[in-house]
Scaffold this active site. Structure first.
Site, PDB file in Angstrom:
ATOM      1  N   TYR A 131     -45.058 -14.833  -0.892  1.00 16.43           N
ATOM      2  CA  TYR A 131     -46.245 -15.672  -0.773  1.00 16.43           C
ATOM      3  C   TYR A 131     -46.706 -15.670   0.686  1.00 16.43           C
ATOM      4  CZ  TYR A 131     -45.248 -17.425  -5.453  1.00 16.43           C
ATOM      5  OH  TYR A 131     -45.027 -17.516  -6.807  1.00 16.43           O
ATOM      6  N   TYR A 170     -39.811 -11.355  -8.245  1.00 15.78           N
ATOM      7  CA  TYR A 170     -39.373 -11.523  -6.854  1.00 15.78           C
ATOM      8  C   TYR A 170     -38.172 -12.465  -6.800  1.00 15.78           C
ATOM      9  CZ  TYR A 170     -41.902 -15.982  -7.059  1.00 15.78           C
ATOM     10  OH  TYR A 170     -42.343 -17.235  -7.414  1.00 15.78           O
ATOM     11  N   HIS A 180     -45.348 -13.639 -12.329  1.00 19.06           N
ATOM     12  CA  HIS A 180     -46.208 -14.688 -12.867  1.00 19.06           C
ATOM     13  C   HIS A 180     -47.320 -15.025 -11.881  1.00 19.06           C
ATOM     14  CE1 HIS A 180     -43.179 -16.752 -10.394  1.00 19.06           C
ATOM     15  NE2 HIS A 180     -44.151 -17.598 -10.103  1.00 19.06           N
ATOM     16  N   HIS A 207     -49.492 -18.590 -10.781  1.00 20.22           N
ATOM     17  CA  HIS A 207     -49.499 -20.055 -10.895  1.00 20.22           C
ATOM     18  C   HIS A 207     -50.913 -20.582 -11.138  1.00 20.22           C
ATOM     19  CE1 HIS A 207     -45.441 -20.942  -9.101  1.00 20.22           C
ATOM     20  NE2 HIS A 207     -45.624 -19.754  -8.570  1.00 20.22           N
TER      21      HIS A 207
END
Length: 288
Positions: free
Chosen positions: A157, A191, A215, A217
């Site tokens: 991220y 991850y 995925h 979010h």
């Protein structure tokens, strides 16, 4: 009270809380004391083990920052986060299921127009998302606030990228009059959760892997509906049945389709491989 032993101390602590003015706080604290004391008695907890536990929790706090929440990660990996979600967000059969919030949401993500690219330069194969937001009775939910965040092709991220001075892989949108939402991002990949802190030590000690299945979010908020916090997962991911934070639900597996090249849903021509995702989010009625 001067001769408390291992069998009478629990009652003594509970008695000290008898005048707690909040019934709910009294209920929670009393149950916490009972379960902690029973745990210590069951495993015959030693002083050295309890000191190690305190050191672990202290290190967990020290690992927290404005960009990382190690306590959320600990809660997630112990299954407590998902348990609390399940207790508080039981859904009707029609509504989209909730799952864990995770430690990487950031307040104040950029507000983008429908169709915009959320990647901000993040690495990854293009993903074109077309979604709808509706209520349980089928009504479109217009002007819903949709917060989206995802990792890049290397599983990071933006807040994990040291020195990065701009958001990547996150944005806030509003649905149109028909409850539609569309944007471009990057194809999610599996991850590992961060393992350079106390949670990583715990996973290694218990011989657990740290991987999360791929995925995206979503957090969706609209007046008159319950806030939905959820993921959409890739159905071909090898970690769907062993998610490190226990967040997978069968109903949240999305239809990620791939093409080698060609015209994308936004009309752009893609010279290389790209992906599409269609998904319908169904909100429960509620006050928020």
């Amino acid at each position: 009270m001067r001769n408390i032993n291992e069998n009478t101390i629990t009652a003594a602590v509970l008695d000290r809380m008898a005048e707690c003015p909040s019934p709910r706080l009294k209920e929670i604290m009393s149950a916490l004391v009972r379960h902690m004391h029973d745990f210590a008695r069951e495993v015959k907890l030693t002083e050295a083990e309890w000191a190690a536990g305190i050191d672990f929790l202290t290190a967990t706090g020290h690992k927290c920052s404005d960009k990382r929440q190690e306590f959320i990660l600990l809660s997630d990996t112990l299954g407590l986060s998902m348990l609390v979600v399940a207790l508080n967000h039981a859904k009707s059969a029609e509504a989209t299921e909730a799952t864990v919030f995770g430690p990487f949401h950031v307040q104040g993500a950029p507000q983008l127009a429908l169709g915009d690219d959320i990647s901000g330069g993040a690495k990854g194969e293009p993903l074109f998302v077309n979604a709808t937001v509706r209520g349980r009775d089928g009504e479109p939910v217009a002007d819903a606030v949709v917060d989206v965040w995802e990792a890049d092709a290397e599983g990071f991220y933006d807040v994990q990228r040291a020195g990065l001075d701009r958001p990547q892989g996150r944005a806030v949108f509003r649905t149109d009059a028909k409850g539609r939402l569309w944007f471009r991002g990057v194809m999610p990949v599996a991850y590992p959760i961060p393992t350079d802190g106390p949670v990583g030590v715990m996973l290694k000690a218990t011989k657990r892997h740290p991987w999360r299945p791929a995925h995206v979010h979503f957090m969706i908020q609209a007046p008159g509906y319950e806030t939905l916090i959820t993921h959409v997962f890739r159905g071909d991911d090898p970690y769907l049945d062993s998610d490190a934070v226990f967040g997978v639900r069968s109903s949240l597996i999305g239809n990620f389709a791939s093409r080698p090249d060609g015209v994308a849903p936004d009309g752009s021509r893609q010279a290389g491989r790209f992906h599409t995702l269609g998904f319908e989010f169904v909100l429960e009625p509620g006050p928020h």
